[in-house]
Design an enzyme around this catalytic site. Structure first.
Site, PDB file in Angstrom:
ATOM      1  N   GLU A  28      10.021   0.551  10.230  1.00 20.39           N
ATOM      2  CA  GLU A  28      11.052   1.563   9.921  1.00 20.39           C
ATOM      3  C   GLU A  28      10.394   2.919  10.147  1.00 20.39           C
ATOM      4  O   GLU A  28       9.542   3.329   9.360  1.00 20.39           O
ATOM      5  CB  GLU A  28      11.506   1.436   8.467  1.00 20.39           C
ATOM      6  CG  GLU A  28      12.180   0.129   8.126  1.00 20.39           C
ATOM      7  CD  GLU A  28      13.545  -0.016   8.736  1.00 20.39           C
ATOM      8  OE1 GLU A  28      14.080   0.975   9.258  1.00 20.39           O
ATOM      9  OE2 GLU A  28      14.073  -1.136   8.708  1.00 20.39           O
ATOM     10  N   GLU A  67      10.358  15.401  14.906  1.00 16.78           N
ATOM     11  CA  GLU A  67      10.706  15.258  13.491  1.00 16.78           C
ATOM     12  C   GLU A  67       9.902  16.298  12.694  1.00 16.78           C
ATOM     13  O   GLU A  67       8.688  16.169  12.550  1.00 16.78           O
ATOM     14  CB  GLU A  67      10.346  13.846  13.037  1.00 16.78           C
ATOM     15  CG  GLU A  67      10.838  13.512  11.660  1.00 16.78           C
ATOM     16  CD  GLU A  67      10.482  12.097  11.245  1.00 16.78           C
ATOM     17  OE1 GLU A  67       9.390  11.627  11.575  1.00 16.78           O
ATOM     18  OE2 GLU A  67      11.324  11.459  10.578  1.00 16.78           O
ATOM     19  N   CYS A  96      13.710  10.145   6.475  1.00 15.32           N
ATOM     20  CA  CYS A  96      13.728   9.634   7.849  1.00 15.32           C
ATOM     21  C   CYS A  96      15.096   9.849   8.483  1.00 15.32           C
ATOM     22  O   CYS A  96      15.198  10.098   9.671  1.00 15.32           O
ATOM     23  CB  CYS A  96      13.374   8.157   7.851  1.00 15.32           C
ATOM     24  SG  CYS A  96      14.381   7.194   6.705  1.00 15.32           S
ATOM     25  N   LYS A 151       0.842  -1.203   0.000  1.00 17.16           N
ATOM     26  CA  LYS A 151       0.000   0.000   0.000  1.00 17.16           C
ATOM     27  C   LYS A 151       0.878   1.254   0.000  1.00 17.16           C
ATOM     28  O   LYS A 151       1.513   1.579   0.993  1.00 17.16           O
ATOM     29  CB  LYS A 151      -0.909   0.050   1.243  1.00 17.16           C
ATOM     30  CG  LYS A 151      -1.995   1.108   1.082  1.00 17.16           C
ATOM     31  CD  LYS A 151      -2.644   1.483   2.383  1.00 17.16           C
ATOM     32  CE  LYS A 151      -1.874   2.518   3.149  1.00 17.16           C
ATOM     33  NZ  LYS A 151      -1.659   3.795   2.447  1.00 17.16           N
TER      34      LYS A 151
END
Ligand code: NAD
Length: 521
Positions: free
Chosen positions: A284, A415, A318, A209
């Site tokens: 992850e 983040e 990331c 997906k």
């Protein structure tokens, strides 16, 4: 992420991408039965299909704000259909495909991606808003990744242990079965390559997906896989909304293993969904990676590389090194040289080969990034470069440098996922390690020092899945990529990744000529 840097891209393409006269999105011809205009279906059981609901999402080119076709939105019925196709594949033709043939198919897919790299690069650059020079490097990385797993799948083997007596024992490695894979919007093609290649190498069938904003390159890769001979059902693509379609996929009883790349918040929710049925899971997740610059570093290397390490992909990585920790004695010089580089980055049209930084994924995300900067300033940070959106309709944000940042501030802890770096001073090695580890994430760290012993000391002391020394690059096939702490668990890109798609079965056999009678009856 790939091994390229501003001004030193390793251009592995022999010919440049020519924009004029080519329009990959227009040239892309989906095979939907009733396709009109630029409509893109789902990919299930070896063909492009309409979603059961008929629902389509308007795609927008983030760098221009212009429409970019419409893409099917998968719902629960489509997920059911895709998981059914994957199950039939893994229990049928795909499950019977020997490793040498799987290897050949993975190499063939790598060849097909390379052959179609221009179309894929333009599709990805327009869909994500990312500079095409970056996308080209990512496609080259994807090709290498398929080749790596095509090669290492030959290493999959069980073993026989001599346990003594009349027992003969051995272990078998078997594919886990149907793998659900969920990927984010920041590297749609590369993340799909990272996920698909080990799963297919191990013999699993996949339902992947993508993020509903960025399905185009992944759908094209699935079509290419069908063209090179992957049997129907081995690869299925169901682009759809996360909390509904994604969650249904994770919960689906026909799914044996879930592999997720995305935010820590969503990863936590997926872990909860996997807990009751005890599904195999790898995560992850996010990062707030440090970039440590000691006074003995070669600043001519460290500064431009540190600039690349945050602004590559407009900070939407990331492993973006979004916290630069600088030894206090060189703090002022470092900040002013870093800001001068940041102001020189060529931001603009993603399709211009000279562009170094494209747009963010959407104006909504740009506004979120700006909110972080505004709150950072309110907390006491100083904007030394950027600090505001770019001009025009596109989702641009200026390369931003925040100085006078303290580790406890929100901008140093959360983040931001945009082109915003926080520069934090440290006193000595101990202080640098303390600040580097002072976040809930642990994905990557880069260390710049002229002292090799210090480099190894710091590499050991930092709590992160990967550490780079005196170079900014992060991802290479064969080198395990993954996180400590809330950056997740499991590793991508490496031989260890195969094990995450395999079960190990122990087989115990009697070779005794005498009957067994364990109860002595
Ligand atoms: P996100 O978590 O919002 O979405 C990621 C994917 O999960 C999307 O496909 C989304 O549709 C889906 N999703 C959302 N909610 C879901 C749910 N409840 N159930 C199932 N699926 C769901 O993340 P994002 O904002 O798209 O991506 C950015 C994040 O990804 C950042 O945190 C970044 O650090 C992380 N990331 C990590 C890596 C890595 O290798 N560690 C690589 C790339 C990106």
């Amino acid at each position: 992420m790939p091994d390229s840097a501003f001004g030193q891209t390793h251009d592995r393409f022999s010919d440049p991408i020519v924009r004029s006269g080519s329009d990959a999105v227009n040239r892309y011809r989906p095979r939907m039965a009733v396709a009109t205009g630029h409509e893109h279906g789902l990919y299930i059981d070896g063909e492009s299909v309409e979603p059961a609901s008929g629902e389509l999402r308007d795609l927008v080119e983030p760098a221009t704000g212009e429409p970019l076709g419409r893409a099917a939105l998968a719902g629960e019925a489509d997920v059911d259909r895709a998981v059914g196709a994957a199950r039939r594949a893994v229990e049928g033709p795909w499950g019977k495909t020997p490793p040498t043939e799987r290897s050949r198919l993975l190499h063939a897919l790598a060849d097909a991606i390379h052959a179609n790299r221009k179309e894929l690069a333009e599709l990805e650059a327009r869909n994500v808003g990312k500079a095409i020079s970056s996308v080209k490097a990512e496609i080259a990385g994807a090709v290498e990744n398929f080749r790596f797993f095509a090669s290492v799948l030959g290493s999959v083997s069980g073993r026989s242990n001599p346990v003594g007596g009349s027992l003969f024992t051995y272990s078998l490695k078997e594919p886990v079965g149907v793998a659900a894979q969920i990927v984010p919007w920041n590297y749609p093609l590369l993340m799909a390559a990272w996920k698909l290649s080990p799963a297919l190498a191990a013999g699993c069938a996949v339902v992947l997906k993508p993020d509903p904003q960025t399905p185009l390159s992944v759908l094209r890769i699935a079509e290419l896989a069908g063209e090179v001979g992957f049997p129907p059902g081995a690869i299925n693509i169901v682009s759809g909304e996360g909390p509904t379609t994604g969650a249904h996929l994770v919960r689906h009883p026909g799914v044996d293993k879930v592999a997720f790349t995305g935010s820590t918040k969503t990863g936590s929710e997926i872990m909860r969904l996997c807990s009751e049925p005890i599904k195999r899971l790898t995560l992850e997740l996010g990062g707030k990676s440090p970039n440590l610059v000691f006074a003995d570093a070669n600043l001519d290397d460290a500064i431009p590389s540190s600039v690349w390490s945050i602004y590559y992909a407009a900070g939407q990585s990331c492993e973006a090194r979004s916290r630069v920790l600088v030894e206090a004695s060189l703090y002022d010089e470092f900040v002013s040289r870093f800001a001068a580089y940041a102001n020189r980055i060529r931001v603009g049209d993603p399709l211009d080969p000279e562009t170094q930084m494209g747009s963010l994924i959407s104006t909504a995300h740009r506004d979120r990034v700006h909110g972080f900067v505004e709150r950072g300033v309110a907390d006491g940070a100083e904007v030394v470069a950027g600090g505001e959106p770019g001009e025009g309709k596109g989702a641009f944000y200026k390369p931003t440098v925040l100085a006078q940042v303290e580790s406890a501030m929100e901008v140093a802890q959360e983040e931001i996922f945009g082109p915003v770096v926080t520069v934090i001073p440290f006193e000595d090695e101990k202080d640098a390690i303390r600040i580097a580890n002072d976040v809930r994430y642990g994905l990557f760290a880069t260390v710049w020092t002229g002292d090799p012993a210090r480099a190894h000391r710091v590499a050991r002391a930092i709590k992160s899945g990967m550490v780079g020394v005196n170079m900014p690059f992060t991802a290479f096939p064969g080198i395990p990529f993954g996180g400590y702490k809330q950056s997740g668990f499991g590793r991508e890109l490496s031989i260890e990744t195969l094990d995450l798609y395999l079960e190990t079965k122990g087989v115990l056999v009697s070779t005794s000529p005498k009957p067994f009678n364990p109860f002595g009856l």
